[in-house]
Scaffold this motif. Structure first.
Motif, PDB file in Angstrom:
ATOM      1  N   SER A  48     -18.190  -8.510   1.900  1.00 36.42           N
ATOM      2  CA  SER A  48     -17.550  -9.718   1.387  1.00 36.42           C
ATOM      3  C   SER A  48     -16.645 -10.264   2.476  1.00 36.42           C
ATOM      4  N   ILE A  49     -15.945 -11.327   2.135  1.00 39.31           N
ATOM      5  CA  ILE A  49     -15.013 -11.920   3.078  1.00 39.31           C
ATOM      6  C   ILE A  49     -13.675 -11.187   3.063  1.00 39.31           C
ATOM      7  N   GLN A  50     -13.557 -10.185   2.204  1.00 38.71           N
ATOM      8  CA  GLN A  50     -12.322  -9.413   2.124  1.00 38.71           C
ATOM      9  C   GLN A  50     -12.097  -8.609   3.404  1.00 38.71           C
ATOM     10  N   ARG A  51     -10.863  -8.624   3.912  1.00 40.05           N
ATOM     11  CA  ARG A  51     -10.532  -7.890   5.123  1.00 40.05           C
ATOM     12  C   ARG A  51     -10.011  -6.502   4.798  1.00 40.05           C
ATOM     13  N   TYR A  52     -10.212  -5.602   5.738  1.00 36.73           N
ATOM     14  CA  TYR A  52      -9.665  -4.260   5.678  1.00 36.73           C
ATOM     15  C   TYR A  52      -8.810  -4.047   6.918  1.00 36.73           C
ATOM     16  N   TYR A  53      -7.664  -3.411   6.729  1.00 39.09           N
ATOM     17  CA  TYR A  53      -6.732  -3.195   7.826  1.00 39.09           C
ATOM     18  C   TYR A  53      -6.586  -1.701   8.093  1.00 39.09           C
ATOM     19  N   CYS A  54      -6.249  -1.377   9.324  1.00 40.74           N
ATOM     20  CA  CYS A  54      -5.962   0.003   9.708  1.00 40.74           C
ATOM     21  C   CYS A  54      -4.454   0.144   9.878  1.00 40.74           C
ATOM     22  N   ALA A  55      -3.890   1.178   9.268  1.00 44.86           N
ATOM     23  CA  ALA A  55      -2.461   1.452   9.376  1.00 44.86           C
ATOM     24  C   ALA A  55      -2.262   2.836   9.966  1.00 44.86           C
ATOM     25  N   TRP A  79       0.840  -1.204   0.000  1.00 40.64           N
ATOM     26  CA  TRP A  79       0.000   0.000   0.000  1.00 40.64           C
ATOM     27  C   TRP A  79       0.871   1.249   0.000  1.00 40.64           C
ATOM     28  N   ASN A  80       0.418   2.268  -0.718  1.00 38.70           N
ATOM     29  CA  ASN A  80       1.067   3.568  -0.739  1.00 38.70           C
ATOM     30  C   ASN A  80       0.386   4.461   0.296  1.00 38.70           C
ATOM     31  N   VAL A  81       1.116   4.841   1.342  1.00 40.64           N
ATOM     32  CA  VAL A  81       0.562   5.652   2.441  1.00 40.64           C
ATOM     33  C   VAL A  81       1.304   6.987   2.544  1.00 40.64           C
ATOM     34  N   SER A  82       1.651   7.570   1.396  1.00 41.30           N
ATOM     35  CA  SER A  82       2.441   8.800   1.370  1.00 41.30           C
ATOM     36  C   SER A  82       1.602  10.040   1.081  1.00 41.30           C
ATOM     37  N   LYS A  83       0.294   9.972   1.267  1.00 50.37           N
ATOM     38  CA  LYS A  83      -0.560  11.122   0.982  1.00 50.37           C
ATOM     39  C   LYS A  83      -0.178  12.330   1.831  1.00 50.37           C
ATOM     40  N   TYR A  84       0.198  12.106   3.075  1.00 52.63           N
ATOM     41  CA  TYR A  84       0.553  13.198   3.971  1.00 52.63           C
ATOM     42  C   TYR A  84       2.065  13.307   4.158  1.00 52.63           C
ATOM     43  N   GLY A  85       2.830  12.749   3.218  1.00 52.60           N
ATOM     44  CA  GLY A  85       4.283  12.797   3.303  1.00 52.60           C
ATOM     45  C   GLY A  85       4.878  11.432   3.610  1.00 52.60           C
ATOM     46  N   PRO A 101     -15.405  -2.352   6.957  1.00 54.74           N
ATOM     47  CA  PRO A 101     -15.401  -1.583   5.705  1.00 54.74           C
ATOM     48  C   PRO A 101     -16.182  -0.291   5.858  1.00 54.74           C
ATOM     49  N   PRO A 102     -15.945   0.687   4.982  1.00 49.79           N
ATOM     50  CA  PRO A 102     -16.686   1.942   5.063  1.00 49.79           C
ATOM     51  C   PRO A 102     -18.117   1.786   4.557  1.00 49.79           C
ATOM     52  N   LEU A 103     -18.898   2.848   4.672  1.00 51.23           N
ATOM     53  CA  LEU A 103     -20.255   2.835   4.151  1.00 51.23           C
ATOM     54  C   LEU A 103     -20.240   2.703   2.626  1.00 51.23           C
ATOM     55  N   MET A 104     -21.349   2.178   2.075  1.00 49.94           N
ATOM     56  CA  MET A 104     -21.488   1.967   0.635  1.00 49.94           C
ATOM     57  C   MET A 104     -20.448   0.997   0.100  1.00 49.94           C
ATOM     58  N   GLU A 105     -19.961   0.117   0.951  1.00 54.08           N
ATOM     59  CA  GLU A 105     -18.957  -0.858   0.533  1.00 54.08           C
ATOM     60  C   GLU A 105     -19.611  -2.231   0.440  1.00 54.08           C
ATOM     61  N   ALA A 141      -3.489   8.068   9.614  1.00 51.23           N
ATOM     62  CA  ALA A 141      -4.167   6.768   9.653  1.00 51.23           C
ATOM     63  C   ALA A 141      -4.802   6.496   8.298  1.00 51.23           C
ATOM     64  N   PHE A 142      -4.777   5.219   7.890  1.00 51.77           N
ATOM     65  CA  PHE A 142      -5.291   4.800   6.590  1.00 51.77           C
ATOM     66  C   PHE A 142      -6.092   3.519   6.738  1.00 51.77           C
ATOM     67  N   ARG A 143      -7.093   3.364   5.878  1.00 50.41           N
ATOM     68  CA  ARG A 143      -7.797   2.097   5.736  1.00 50.41           C
ATOM     69  C   ARG A 143      -7.211   1.368   4.531  1.00 50.41           C
ATOM     70  N   LEU A 144      -6.668   0.187   4.780  1.00 48.79           N
ATOM     71  CA  LEU A 144      -5.992  -0.589   3.742  1.00 48.79           C
ATOM     72  C   LEU A 144      -6.928  -1.642   3.178  1.00 48.79           C
ATOM     73  N   SER A 145      -7.033  -1.674   1.867  1.00 50.28           N
ATOM     74  CA  SER A 145      -7.882  -2.647   1.187  1.00 50.28           C
ATOM     75  C   SER A 145      -7.041  -3.466   0.234  1.00 50.28           C
ATOM     76  N   VAL A 146      -7.313  -4.764   0.179  1.00 46.55           N
ATOM     77  CA  VAL A 146      -6.575  -5.631  -0.737  1.00 46.55           C
ATOM     78  C   VAL A 146      -7.013  -5.388  -2.170  1.00 46.55           C
ATOM     79  N   ASP A 147      -8.322  -5.247  -2.390  1.00 47.40           N
ATOM     80  CA  ASP A 147      -8.873  -5.022  -3.716  1.00 47.40           C
ATOM     81  C   ASP A 147      -8.967  -3.519  -3.949  1.00 47.40           C
ATOM     82  N   LYS A 148      -8.480  -3.070  -5.102  1.00 46.32           N
ATOM     83  CA  LYS A 148      -8.470  -1.643  -5.394  1.00 46.32           C
ATOM     84  C   LYS A 148      -9.826  -1.115  -5.840  1.00 46.32           C
TER      85      LYS A 148
END
Length: 464
Positions: free
Chosen positions: A233-240, A207-213, A226-230, A251-258
């Motif tokens: 599924s069995i896909q996991r989301y991670y917090c970084a 994951w690219n987490v360089s939005k804030y530097g 997962p967020p709203l309107m998502e 802080a970022f929400r990491l998703s495997v599927d783009k």
């Protein structure tokens, strides 16, 4: 007056020749910016830019009659002289079924795994950037956790990578089985071809987490909804959580599927069909070019989607170090202004702040703080997880002390002197196995390494 000793000596590394990593002068352990240290239950790894020393520090396994009796291995990894490449991170990978290896990260983004004897097990490129940190953590399933997760997190400037613990374990088990059957050929590597390229690559997510530097450190804190309107599924989301110069905390929400959003799901169905139709029509108009016989270079791992959640910018404050609690629900962050922030990683809010701790280091530790309960139990009683309370050990080298604070809002429980030239360390997370006994609980402990004397000691679990 009798004075209680809050530490217990466990071993010593003074018998080994450590001049290759800068030993021999006062303060060598803390003054060298290129010195890396990783602790295991019986071993310790010391590394500079080109060399790794593995030492046995436990008194139960030291011979004691030979000068370098506790020197287990000396590793000189093959590094690129063009870049130039150097060792930038080390960490132990320990499994319950007696598998112990050392993970090594380089400035060119290579991840290498070595056996305790110094043999190269695996090597692969993660991302062409400097590996800042290798984090090993896991959450075992119990009454408070619905799911279990074990992972190896690789941190680079603005990039976070995740290897699943089960994939790591599968690769290491296969290597040890193959190496035992090929003892006659010690120089061969069953996971590399004749050119030195890996035959098998470990799957991972990036994951690219360089939005804030660019980040100076980062960690995956756990699974998040997962967020709203998502699409469910069995896909996991991670917090970084990341820290750095531009943003103290991000802080970022990491998703495997783009393309997991509702709009992305529609586009994922429409766009491929549209391009397929255009491609079919183009083949009828133009002749396809002959296939090139040139061998294609392997493509780098594509980035998955990382959605920003929040950030804290407070110039000129800069985030320096990050430490996670065992469950990942708390993070201790040190900054350039001598402050320590305690972050709730679930709510993403700072719940506590300490001031006046420049150059400090923090580690979470579990202590037996209740004197009444300990006195009422029999001597053969085996402590469980509920008997321990989570604390934060703060090493303030400028003050020459280590303080222990009870989480989250408890008072200071302990203050002990810490010799100059010392570091506080912690053994890496031990991956679970099917044969692990659930009756015995091993609490989180803090170890002291005195660079001048070579002494290794542990903080006592009892506070009273």
């Amino acid at each position: 007056m009798w004075r209680r000793n809050h530490t217990q000596e466990l071993g010593c590394i003074a018998g080994a020749d450590l001049s290759a990593v800068g030993a021999g002068k006062e303060g060598w352990l803390v003054e060298s910016p290129n010195l890396l240290v990783a602790l295991d239950t019986n071993s310790i790894a010391l590394a500079n830019r080109s060399l790794i020393l593995i030492l046995n520090w436990s008194q139960s396994i030291n011979v004691g009659s030979v000068k370098d009796s506790n020197l287990a291995a000396k590793i000189i990894p093959e590094l690129s002289p063009i870049e130039p490449e150097y060792i930038s991170a080390i960490e132990w990978l320990v499994f319950d079924d007696d598998i112990r290896v050392l993970a090594v990260g380089t400035s060119c983004g290579d991840l290498m795994i070595f056996s305790i004897q110094g043999r190269l097990i695996h090597r692969q490129i993660v991302n062409p950037a400097k590996i800042l940190k290798i984090r090993v953590r896991g959450i075992k399933q119990d009454l408070t956790q619905d799911t279990s997760s074990e992972e190896v997190c690789v941190v680079m400037p603005g990039v976070v990578g995740r290897f699943d613990g089960s994939d790591m374990k599968s690769l290491l088990q296969q290597w040890f089985q193959e190496s035992h059957s090929r003892l006659w050929d010690q120089d061969s590597n069953v996971f590399q071809d004749n050119s030195g390229n890996p035959v098998r690559s470990l799957p991972y997510q990036l994951w690219n987490v360089s939005k804030y530097g660019l980040c100076a450190d980062a960690a995956i804190t756990g699974v998040m909804p997962p967020p709203l309107m998502e699409i469910q599924s069995i896909q996991r989301y991670y917090c970084a959580v990341t820290i750095g110069d531009d943003a103290v905390i991000s802080a970022f929400r990491l998703s495997v599927d783009k393309s997991r959003s509702l709009v992305g799901a529609i586009l994922s169905k429409v766009v491929p069909a549209t391009f397929s139709t255009i491609a079919s029509l183009s083949k009828l108009i133009w002749r396809s070019e002959p296939n090139s016989s040139k061998k294609l270079e392997p493509k780098s791992q594509p980035f998955a989607r990382a959605s920003p959640l929040t950030c804290l910018k407070d110039h000129p404050r800069k985030g320096e170090k990050l430490t996670l609690s065992p469950s990942g629900s708390l993070a201790a962050i040190t900054d350039s202004l001598g402050r320590i922030l305690l972050l709730d990683t679930k709510a993403l809010v700072v719940v506590r702040l300490w001031k006046g701790y420049r150059d400090a280091s923090c580690l979470f530790v579990e202590m037996l703080a209740s004197k009444d309960k300990a006195a009422s139990r029999p001597a053969y009683y085996e402590h469980t997880k509920s008997d321990y309370c989570l604390c934060l050990a703060i090493h303030a080298p400028r003050k020459g002390i280590v303080e222990v604070w009870q989480m989250r809002t408890g008072h200071r429980l302990l203050t002990i002197p810490c010799p100059k030239g010392s570091r506080i360390l912690q053994p890496t997370y031990r991956f679970s196995s099917a044969t692990t006994s659930s009756s015995s609980y091993v609490p989180l402990e803090v170890f002291f390494l005195n660079g001048d004397s070579g002494q290794i000691s542990v903080l006592n679990r009892f506070l009273h």
